[in-house]
Design an enzyme around this catalytic site. Structure first.
Site, PDB file in Angstrom:
ATOM      1  N   HIS A  67       0.868  -1.180   0.000  1.00  0.00           N
ATOM      2  CA  HIS A  67       0.000   0.000   0.000  1.00  0.00           C
ATOM      3  C   HIS A  67       0.902   1.225   0.000  1.00  0.00           C
ATOM      4  O   HIS A  67       1.599   1.472   0.973  1.00  0.00           O
ATOM      5  CB  HIS A  67      -0.896  -0.010   1.244  1.00  0.00           C
ATOM      6  CG  HIS A  67      -1.785  -1.216   1.306  1.00  0.00           C
ATOM      7  ND1 HIS A  67      -3.036  -1.230   0.739  1.00  0.00           N
ATOM      8  CD2 HIS A  67      -1.590  -2.450   1.828  1.00  0.00           C
ATOM      9  CE1 HIS A  67      -3.585  -2.431   0.916  1.00  0.00           C
ATOM     10  NE2 HIS A  67      -2.731  -3.185   1.568  1.00  0.00           N
ATOM     11  N   LEU A  68       0.903   1.947  -1.109  1.00  0.00           N
ATOM     12  CA  LEU A  68       1.800   3.104  -1.219  1.00  0.00           C
ATOM     13  C   LEU A  68       1.090   4.416  -0.884  1.00  0.00           C
ATOM     14  O   LEU A  68       1.718   5.468  -0.847  1.00  0.00           O
ATOM     15  CB  LEU A  68       2.423   3.149  -2.623  1.00  0.00           C
ATOM     16  CG  LEU A  68       3.307   1.927  -2.968  1.00  0.00           C
ATOM     17  CD1 LEU A  68       3.808   2.009  -4.401  1.00  0.00           C
ATOM     18  CD2 LEU A  68       4.480   1.802  -1.997  1.00  0.00           C
ATOM     19  N   ARG A  69      -0.211   4.333  -0.648  1.00  0.00           N
ATOM     20  CA  ARG A  69      -1.019   5.450  -0.111  1.00  0.00           C
ATOM     21  C   ARG A  69      -1.166   6.658  -1.010  1.00  0.00           C
ATOM     22  O   ARG A  69      -1.744   7.662  -0.603  1.00  0.00           O
ATOM     23  CB  ARG A  69      -0.450   5.926   1.242  1.00  0.00           C
ATOM     24  CG  ARG A  69      -0.331   4.843   2.294  1.00  0.00           C
ATOM     25  CD  ARG A  69      -1.646   4.201   2.604  1.00  0.00           C
ATOM     26  NE  ARG A  69      -1.574   3.316   3.774  1.00  0.00           N
ATOM     27  CZ  ARG A  69      -2.386   2.281   3.952  1.00  0.00           C
ATOM     28  NH1 ARG A  69      -3.317   1.991   3.067  1.00  0.00           N
ATOM     29  NH2 ARG A  69      -2.267   1.536   5.024  1.00  0.00           N
ATOM     30  N   ASN A  99      -6.548   0.557  -2.794  1.00  0.00           N
ATOM     31  CA  ASN A  99      -7.354   1.308  -1.813  1.00  0.00           C
ATOM     32  C   ASN A  99      -6.746   2.678  -1.502  1.00  0.00           C
ATOM     33  O   ASN A  99      -6.461   3.025  -0.365  1.00  0.00           O
ATOM     34  CB  ASN A  99      -7.558   0.495  -0.529  1.00  0.00           C
ATOM     35  CG  ASN A  99      -6.257   0.140   0.162  1.00  0.00           C
ATOM     36  OD1 ASN A  99      -5.208   0.081  -0.469  1.00  0.00           O
ATOM     37  ND2 ASN A  99      -6.311  -0.081   1.457  1.00  0.00           N
ATOM     38  N   HIS A 242      -2.671 -12.710   1.646  1.00  0.00           N
ATOM     39  CA  HIS A 242      -2.262 -12.859   3.056  1.00  0.00           C
ATOM     40  C   HIS A 242      -2.944 -13.978   3.844  1.00  0.00           C
ATOM     41  O   HIS A 242      -3.770 -13.738   4.710  1.00  0.00           O
ATOM     42  CB  HIS A 242      -2.386 -11.534   3.811  1.00  0.00           C
ATOM     43  CG  HIS A 242      -3.518 -10.637   3.385  1.00  0.00           C
ATOM     44  ND1 HIS A 242      -4.815 -11.072   3.271  1.00  0.00           N
ATOM     45  CD2 HIS A 242      -3.534  -9.322   3.051  1.00  0.00           C
ATOM     46  CE1 HIS A 242      -5.574 -10.071   2.891  1.00  0.00           C
ATOM     47  NE2 HIS A 242      -4.830  -8.994   2.739  1.00  0.00           N
ATOM     48  N   ASP A 322       2.301  -6.932   2.505  1.00  0.00           N
ATOM     49  CA  ASP A 322       1.120  -6.148   2.895  1.00  0.00           C
ATOM     50  C   ASP A 322       1.570  -4.870   3.628  1.00  0.00           C
ATOM     51  O   ASP A 322       0.933  -4.442   4.590  1.00  0.00           O
ATOM     52  CB  ASP A 322       0.159  -6.968   3.770  1.00  0.00           C
ATOM     53  CG  ASP A 322      -1.231  -6.345   3.847  1.00  0.00           C
ATOM     54  OD1 ASP A 322      -1.488  -5.334   3.162  1.00  0.00           O
ATOM     55  OD2 ASP A 322      -2.065  -6.859   4.617  1.00  0.00           O
ATOM     56  N   HIS A 326       0.777   3.669   8.390  1.00  0.00           N
ATOM     57  CA  HIS A 326      -0.188   4.570   9.032  1.00  0.00           C
ATOM     58  C   HIS A 326       0.595   5.554   9.903  1.00  0.00           C
ATOM     59  O   HIS A 326       1.618   5.180  10.488  1.00  0.00           O
ATOM     60  CB  HIS A 326      -1.162   3.791   9.926  1.00  0.00           C
ATOM     61  CG  HIS A 326      -2.099   2.914   9.174  1.00  0.00           C
ATOM     62  ND1 HIS A 326      -3.090   3.405   8.350  1.00  0.00           N
ATOM     63  CD2 HIS A 326      -2.202   1.560   9.113  1.00  0.00           C
ATOM     64  CE1 HIS A 326      -3.765   2.383   7.819  1.00  0.00           C
ATOM     65  NE2 HIS A 326      -3.237   1.261   8.251  1.00  0.00           N
TER      66      HIS A 326
HETATM   67 ZN   LIG Z   1      -3.445  -5.231   1.849  1.00  0.00          ZN
END
Ligand SMILES: [Zn+2]
Length: 443
Positions: A67-69, A99, A242, A322, A326
């Site tokens: 997840h590179l945001r 996402n 996962h 994964d 945050h």
């Molecule tokens: Zn994920």
């Protein structure tokens, strides 16, 4: 024609080609030019040499779940910072989950993420959303997204729960030769749950998420793959993200034995930790440790050992981190309010070697396969994961015997949410090379 880079004096580990021996490696024009016995390239004029004496030299690592945001949550991570962490961890290709804000469900967002202007340090690929907005209502435009470079489709973070919609997704993606990557969770069983169901959840008074919420969806999805093959004659590709539960490993093992195209991945935290890390036990002092909160959750020791067994016997195709950054203020809250996920790009190799190689007897070559050729194959990156001539000039050089402690403060990621701060690691990355250029060098 650029002048070549020589990586000399190391132990070359290239599981895809069955090589584990002292070899020198030459890279030219961004590609692997050749492999020779030590000193074999002495007459070649090179622009630079990496002295790999005492080190392993392997295909650059591939992470098919990060997840590179970016776009939308750049206070957590950007494509530039996330890929800097990837390079420091020995990764040369990463696959970004959709996402983001907005959700990556369109050719425009996909193209934006893959654009050189994002400043990525390693190769970035993406799996766009399987459904519009990842809302589970209607499928995205698979053909257009495939044309624009999608490596598969996923609503990661949530499953495609509707069986009819998933059947259609598998069929259409299958016709394009791409996988549907499923976050396996039945929210009807996990609703409101925030950690693994079991004695630790009971002790902490937290609502438990039973392993069956994962296993039941995996069984259903496998049944659809089987049914589509029988009814439509299409060999669809299901990838289970996962894996955290023993029952999932068992279900995938049986599907593979049956000849179905089902692949899966496991995250380092699921083969290293149990739900004891959430409160007491292994990490004694910290209770309600939000850096041990992720989805799927850390499970019991029997699940952890089943995941390891699956990695060792080939049921689990690859390790995927994964990586889920945050910000500190988001994790420093009550356990139930904290978001799911931990960072993982800089600790994956160190944990893979520590747990699988040293503690469970996997060969170095086996671990490297799980982190390079294995994941490359799941997403059909034919030029990655192998040091054969003509493949991408993507290489990791690491000291396989080095023991060190990971310090989150030194991480290249924008976020430091990891349960592995201060943990011992085995194997230290010395240099990472992408397309024949050094993108990371220790110190
Ligand atoms: Zn994920």
């Amino acid at each position: 024609m650029s002048r070549p880079l020589l990586i000399a004096g190391g132990r070359l580990i290239d599981p895809a080609n069955g090589v584990d021996a002292p070899r020198d490696l030459l890279l030219r024009d961004g590609r692997i030019a050749g492999v020779e016995a030590p000193g074999g390239f002495a007459s070649v004029e090179v622009v630079e040499t990496i002295d790999a004496t005492g080190c392993a030299v392997a295909p650059g690592l591939v992470d098919i779940h990060v997840h590179l945001r970016e776009p939308g949550q750049t206070y957590k991570e950007t494509i530039a910072t996330g890929t800097a962490a990837a390079a420091a961890g020995g990764f040369t290709s990463v696959v970004a989950m959709p996402n983001t804000l907005p959700v990556n469900d369109s050719v425009a967002t996909l193209a934006w993420m893959l654009a050189p202007a994002r400043g990525a340090k390693v190769r970035v690929f993406a799996m766009p959303a399987a459904t519009v907005g990842s809302l589970g209502k209607e499928l995205t435009d698979f053909a257009a997204l495939a044309q624009a470079g999608a490596l598969g489709f996923t609503d990661d973070g949530k499953p495609v729960l509707d069986a009819g919609l998933l059947r259609q997704a598998l069929l259409w993606a299958g016709r394009l030769g791409l996988p549907i990557s499923q976050h396996a969770e039945d929210p009807r069983l996990s609703h409101g749950a925030i950690m693994n169901a079991g004695p630790v959840a009971f002790r902490l008074g937290l609502r438990g998420y039973p392993a069956e919420a994962e296993v039941s969806i995996v069984r259903r999805d496998i049944a659809l793959v089987r049914e589509i093959a029988a009814t439509e004659g299409v060999r669809t590709r299901l990838h289970v993200q996962h894996v955290s539960a023993a029952g999932t490993v068992e279900a995938v093992r049986a599907a593979k034995a049956e000849g179905l195209h089902v692949t899966c991945e496991a995250a380092p935290h699921h083969f290293t930790l149990t739900d004891d890390a959430v409160g007491g036990g292994q990490f004694g002092a910290i209770a309600f440790n939000t850096d041990a909160k992720m989805n799927p959750p850390l499970r019991r020791e029997a699940d952890r050992l089943a995941v390891i067994a699956g990695l060792l016997d080939g049921t689990i195709d690859c390790i995927a981190t994964d990586h889920a950054p945050h910000a500190r203020h988001e994790k420093e809250v009550e356990f139930e309010r904290a978001p799911n996920g931990i960072t993982g790009l800089e600790t994956a190799l160190g944990l893979g070697l520590r747990v699988l190689h040293r503690e469970h007897g996997a060969s170095l070559s086996q671990v490297m396969k799980l982190m390079s050729a294995g994941p490359a194959e799941v997403v059909s990156l034919g030029r990655a994961g192998s040091l054969g001539a003509g493949n991408w000039g993507d290489v990791v050089v690491f000291d396989a015997g080095a023991e060190w402690r990971f310090e989150a403060t030194g991480s290249k990621s924008k976020s430091k949410n990891t349960p592995f701060d201060g943990e011992s690691m085995l194997g230290r990355v010395k240099a990472t090379v992408v397309a024949g250029k050094i993108v990371y060098r220790e110190g």
